[in-house]
Design a protein around this motif. Structure first.
Motif, mmCIF file in Angstrom:
data_model
loop_
_atom_site.group_PDB
_atom_site.id
_atom_site.type_symbol
_atom_site.label_atom_id
_atom_site.label_comp_id
_atom_site.label_asym_id
_atom_site.label_seq_id
_atom_site.Cartn_x
_atom_site.Cartn_y
_atom_site.Cartn_z
ATOM 1 N N GLY A 264 0.726 -1.201 0.119
ATOM 2 C CA GLY A 264 0.180 -0.268 -0.547
ATOM 3 C C GLY A 264 0.897 1.570 -0.191
ATOM 4 O O GLY A 264 0.622 2.489 0.305
ATOM 5 N N ARG B 153 -1.845 6.674 -1.780
ATOM 6 C CA ARG B 153 -2.779 5.918 -3.305
ATOM 7 C C ARG B 153 -3.844 6.582 -2.733
ATOM 8 O O ARG B 153 -4.581 6.805 -2.170
ATOM 9 C CB ARG B 153 -3.002 5.131 -4.021
ATOM 10 N N ARG C 50 -7.516 9.070 -2.203
ATOM 11 C CA ARG C 50 -8.669 8.292 -1.891
ATOM 12 C C ARG C 50 -9.540 8.205 -3.597
ATOM 13 O O ARG C 50 -9.809 7.212 -3.811
ATOM 14 C CB ARG C 50 -9.796 8.915 -1.113
ATOM 15 N N GLY D 25 -8.982 5.623 -6.163
ATOM 16 C CA GLY D 25 -9.994 4.706 -5.776
ATOM 17 C C GLY D 25 -8.928 2.855 -5.856
ATOM 18 O O GLY D 25 -7.937 2.987 -4.945
ATOM 19 N N LYS D 26 -9.200 2.005 -6.952
ATOM 20 C CA LYS D 26 -8.659 0.741 -7.067
ATOM 21 C C LYS D 26 -7.182 1.021 -7.810
ATOM 22 O O LYS D 26 -6.859 0.201 -8.150
ATOM 23 C CB LYS D 26 -9.293 -0.386 -7.110
ATOM 24 N N THR D 27 -7.497 2.395 -8.740
ATOM 25 C CA THR D 27 -6.458 2.440 -9.912
ATOM 26 C C THR D 27 -4.797 1.639 -9.685
ATOM 27 O O THR D 27 -3.957 1.635 -8.435
ATOM 28 C CB THR D 27 -6.589 3.648 -10.021
ATOM 29 N N PRO D 28 -4.982 0.598 -10.609
ATOM 30 C CA PRO D 28 -3.571 -0.192 -10.591
ATOM 31 C C PRO D 28 -2.549 0.604 -10.992
ATOM 32 O O PRO D 28 -2.571 2.079 -11.482
ATOM 33 C CB PRO D 28 -3.633 -1.551 -11.824
#
Length: 344
Positions: free
Chosen positions: A52, A70, A72, A75-78
């Motif tokens: 993380g 990262r 917020r 999101g879950k953007t790689p």
């Protein structure tokens, strides 16, 4: 004498509506969809990833490392090693500081793989690498053409220029194995401990190059020759976790003198190609891509009997030999087997 009712009346007179703070309901507080533009964000490159946290260098300068999280809104953007990112917050790089990645720039190239040929989930190994150096030992362990075929396909499809680096040439000759890929015009170099690395250094100069190979082929030894004390420098470069390079993460290391970067990837046990189509491979070769425009719809470019009307069969000379070599790669795509399973 003041009664109970009288005391309540006095208390009411001591307060009015200005003394009462009422929180407005949700309906009167619509949430804005406007997001900050972060025009003051600094550009950086991701050099390490760990639990993380992302280690980055500002402006591509290894002397300006920062640890980031990262944002917020992503999101879950790689976010992977090699990504170009926008960074805000505390970018001083001082101990215990943490900046934020607020955007990921469009990738110029992507090296992807899947766990196997039936896995629909793509894993991005590295981003924005210009070259992929495929490290293969000529002996102990013996070379595997299947591994090279599959990594070549991934390189061509992802927009990376492949280079074949052969190690342990003191144990076996390289000519026969290298000849297997001659018609692809693949750059072949020797990178064993007995060979000088001047040619390799020249190829890597000013480039972002990913190195890939399975365990035991001498990739780590080569990295240490290219970047002296590479793993001692990991903590300084990444600033992530304990500063130790693990076998499960890629890490970017600067070449001496600021001449470029090498991305050391973990040892690969399988290289699935579920995300690759024949058109992705053919598109990497200008002469083949031009001819393929005349192929019928749905052509897999394998030629007869699978594709009796494939336009690639009309090519001649060097291009015809390249067609034969590319069709070997396309057969690997269709095999639905991993290189490890076929050549164990």
């Amino acid at each position: 004498m003041v009664t109970h009712v009288g005391r309540l009346e006095l208390k009411r007179r001591e307060y009015d509506e200005s003394d009462v703070r009422v929180r407005p309901g949700r309906a009167s507080r619509p949430r804005t969809k406007t997001r900050p533009q972060h025009e003051d964000a600094e550009s950086g490159m991701v050099v390490a990833v760990d639990r993380g946290r992302w280690g980055c260098v500002l402006g591509g300068d290894p002397e300006r490392p920062v640890v980031t999280m990262r944002a917020r809104e992503l999101g879950k953007t790689p976010i992977v090693v090699g990504d170009r990112v926008g960074i805000v917050g505390d970018t001083s790089g001082k101990p215990d500081t943490l900046a934020r990645i607020i955007r990921v720039e469009e990738r110029k190239s992507v090296l992807r793989r899947t766990a196997d040929d039936t896995d629909p989930y793509e894993r991005i190994v590295v981003a924005n690498a210009e070259q992929l150096m495929i490290v293969v030992a000529l002996a102990d362990p013996p070379p595997r053409t299947g591994f090279v075929e599959r990594t070549l396909i991934a390189a061509y499809a992802g927009g990376l220029q492949p280079i074949l680096c052969l190690t342990k040439s003191d144990l076996a000759g390289y000519e026969e194995f290298a000849a297997s890929f001659a018609d692809l015009e693949l750059q072949v170099v020797l990178g064993g401990t007995t060979e000088p690395i001047d040619e390799i250094t020249e190829l890597l100069n000013g480039k972002l190059t990913a190195l890939i190979g399975h365990s035991g082929v001498g990739k780590s030894t080569l990295v240490n020759r290219l970047v002296p004390d590479a793993y001692r420098a990991v903590g300084v470069v990444s600033g992530v976790g304990k500063g130790r390079h693990t076998s499960t993460q890629s890490i970017a290391l600067p070449l001496p003198g600021g001449a470029g970067w090498v991305i050391d990837t973990p040892g690969i046990r399988s290289f699935g190609l579920a995300h690759i189509s024949p058109a992705d491979v053919v598109a990497a070769f200008a002469d083949l891509a031009a001819a393929a425009q005349d192929c019928p719809r749905g052509c897999t470019h394998l030629g007869p009997p699978a594709d009796p009307e494939c336009a690639l069969d009309a090519l001649e000379g060097k291009s015809a030999r390249r067609v034969a070599a590319v069709r070997l790669l396309l057969t690997a795509v269709r095999s639905n087997d991993t290189w490890a399973a076929r050549e164990s």
